[in-house]
Design a protein around this motif. Structure first.
Motif, PDB file in Angstrom:
ATOM      1  N   SER A 174       0.831  -1.215   0.000  1.00 51.95           N
ATOM      2  CA  SER A 174       0.000   0.000   0.000  1.00 51.95           C
ATOM      3  C   SER A 174       0.858   1.254   0.000  1.00 51.95           C
ATOM      4  N   LYS A 204      -3.659   4.472  -5.568  1.00 48.54           N
ATOM      5  CA  LYS A 204      -3.904   4.942  -4.208  1.00 48.54           C
ATOM      6  C   LYS A 204      -3.655   6.440  -4.201  1.00 48.54           C
ATOM      7  N   ARG A 214      -5.561   7.045  10.293  1.00 47.52           N
ATOM      8  CA  ARG A 214      -4.282   7.445  10.899  1.00 47.52           C
ATOM      9  C   ARG A 214      -4.476   7.707  12.383  1.00 47.52           C
ATOM     10  N   LYS A 257      -8.235   3.172  -4.390  1.00 47.59           N
ATOM     11  CA  LYS A 257      -8.462   3.628  -3.020  1.00 47.59           C
ATOM     12  C   LYS A 257      -8.310   5.138  -2.939  1.00 47.59           C
ATOM     13  N   SER A 283     -11.560   4.753   5.709  1.00 47.38           N
ATOM     14  CA  SER A 283     -12.040   5.174   7.024  1.00 47.38           C
ATOM     15  C   SER A 283     -12.904   6.433   6.968  1.00 47.38           C
ATOM     16  N   TYR A 322     -15.117  -1.486   6.277  1.00 42.92           N
ATOM     17  CA  TYR A 322     -15.253  -1.688   7.722  1.00 42.92           C
ATOM     18  C   TYR A 322     -16.658  -2.179   8.078  1.00 42.92           C
TER      19      TYR A 322
HETATM   20  C1  PBG Z   1      -0.952   2.971   4.897  1.00 37.44           C
HETATM   21  C2  PBG Z   1      -2.406   2.777   4.730  1.00 37.44           C
HETATM   22  C3  PBG Z   1      -3.360   3.795   4.885  1.00 37.44           C
HETATM   23  C4  PBG Z   1      -4.603   3.200   4.734  1.00 37.44           C
HETATM   24  C5  PBG Z   1      -4.399   1.849   4.459  1.00 37.44           C
HETATM   25  N1  PBG Z   1      -3.015   1.599   4.442  1.00 37.44           N
HETATM   26  C6  PBG Z   1      -3.184   5.214   5.274  1.00 37.44           C
HETATM   27  C7  PBG Z   1      -2.318   6.083   4.498  1.00 37.44           C
HETATM   28  O1  PBG Z   1      -1.881   5.777   3.384  1.00 37.44           O
HETATM   29  O2  PBG Z   1      -2.005   7.142   5.019  1.00 37.44           O
HETATM   30  C8  PBG Z   1      -5.892   3.938   4.860  1.00 37.44           C
HETATM   31  C9  PBG Z   1      -7.109   3.144   5.063  1.00 37.44           C
HETATM   32  C10 PBG Z   1      -8.293   3.913   5.519  1.00 37.44           C
HETATM   33  O3  PBG Z   1      -8.293   5.157   5.590  1.00 37.44           O
HETATM   34  O4  PBG Z   1      -9.279   3.255   5.834  1.00 37.44           O
HETATM   35  N2  PBG Z   1      -0.069   2.317   4.125  1.00 37.44           N
END
Ligand code: PBG
Length: 333
Positions: A174, A204, A214, A257, A283, A322
């Motif tokens: 990710s 992403k 976070r 994403k 999230s 979720y």
């Molecule tokens: C980090 C990661 C993130 C999420 C999944 N893996 C956060 C980011 O990239 O800052 C976010 C998932 C979510 O917001 O539900 N590698």
């Protein structure tokens, strides 16, 4: 006034009853499409996550209980996100490939209790990195941050191997470093893990919708932002380029994403490639629905179903959400 229109074509005939609507329905959501993201931590307690009402940071015991419920509801795939203790975070994120670390232990415990569930792991350094970035940070004398691509990829390979050794079915980078899918594939194959798949976070975006996540992991970047590696929300063609590369490097599945605000990206990739596509309802999307439903402004159940049908209709084969356990319970296995 009962003037009859001369209308040979009346689309409403196909919506006349629940049974007819069932016959013509184009998109159907199944429990088997869902992937349940779960937060874990090093503690015997299960903590409420303030930024994500209804979600918990699970102990390993708690995780087993939650996965048991999810499995019985019909969920068949889970992904883990660890909250790592501050004392274990370093600038090189060595804890990310500790074979006795939290994630490998969680994988083994879940595999032992639920051998048929698919375990996906997140491959990225942010939970382990004292800088809170997905990659290794170099601080220039000017105070500017650089995220080191190739050095990070080497650590990601070790992390992916560590998860594979513990029993992960799918590793899911990710981090958005260039070239990581090919390098992880080569590292897995060289170690005899040719059956471990790669679900790549391909498109992403640098999104404000990750805020509550976070908060859940205490993993926000200490300085700077993620815009030099995550994609610009304004870009669509760039997603095609990322997908071409990930597929050429050996990704088995690709991901978009966030999901809801990026339905056009899901559709673009669906039309361009035959590879399975995952979408992550992140999230912030979760929290917006939860908050609006809490005060009764929207019907949570219906809005959740509609949001997921929209994501699937856009072209996603599978959805990280979720809401997975609740939705599976409603859909039936
Ligand atoms: C980090 C990661 C993130 C999420 C999944 N893996 C956060 C980011 O990239 O800052 C976010 C998932 C979510 O917001 O539900 N590698």
């Amino acid at each position: 006034m009962s003037e009859k229109l001369n209308l040979p074509i009346r689309p409403r005939r196909n919506r006349k009853s629940p049974a007819i609507r069932g016959l013509v329905r184009e998109t159907i959501l199944h429990s088997s499409d869902l992937i349940y993201p779960l937060f874990i931590h090093e503690s015997p307690e299960n903590d409420v996550i303030a930024s994500m009402p209804g979600c918990y940071r699970w102990s390993i015991e708690g995780l087993l209980g939650e996965i048991g419920e999810a499995w019985r509801a019909g969920v068949r795939a889970v992904v883990f996100f660890p909250k790592i203790e501050e004392a274990l975070k370093t600038s090189k994120a060595e804890e990310s490939f500790n074979p006795r670390g939290l994630v490998p232990r969680a994988i083994k415990a879940v595999k032992a209790a639920y051998p048929d569930i698919t375990i996906i792991t997140d491959v990225a350094l942010d939970p382990y990195n004292s800088d809170g970035h997905d990659g290794i940070v170099e601080m220039a004398a000017s105070g500017d941050l650089r995220i080191l691509n190739d050095e990070t990829v080497a650590v990601l390979c070790r992390q992916a191997l560590c998860h594979a050794e513990a029993g992960a079915d799918i590793v899911s980078p990710s981090d958005m470093m260039d070239g990581r899918v090919g390098e992880i594939r080569a590292a897995l194959d060289a170690a005899g893990f040719e059956d471990v798949a790669i679900l790549s976070y391909t498109a992403k975006y640098a999104s404000a919708y990750y805020g509550p996540f976070r908060g859940a992991l205490d993993s926000a970047p200490k300085a700077g932002d993620k815009k030099t590696y995550q994609m610009d929300p304004a870009n669509r063609r760039e997603a095609l380029r990322e997908a071409e590369l990930d597929i050429a490097e050996g990704a088995d599945m690709i991901m978009v994403k966030p999901a809801g605000p990026y339905l056009d990206i899901i559709r673009t990739l669906r039309d361009a490639f035959d590879i399975p596509i995952a979408a992550y309802q992140v999230s912030g999307e979760y929290l917006m629905i939860k908050s609006a439903a809490k005060d009764g402004w929207i019907d949570e159940e219906k809005v959740v179903m509609e949001s997921l049908i929209g994501i699937k209709r856009a072209g996603a084969d599978m959805i990280l959400t979720y809401f997975a356990k609740d939705v599976a319970a409603r859909l039936g296995a």
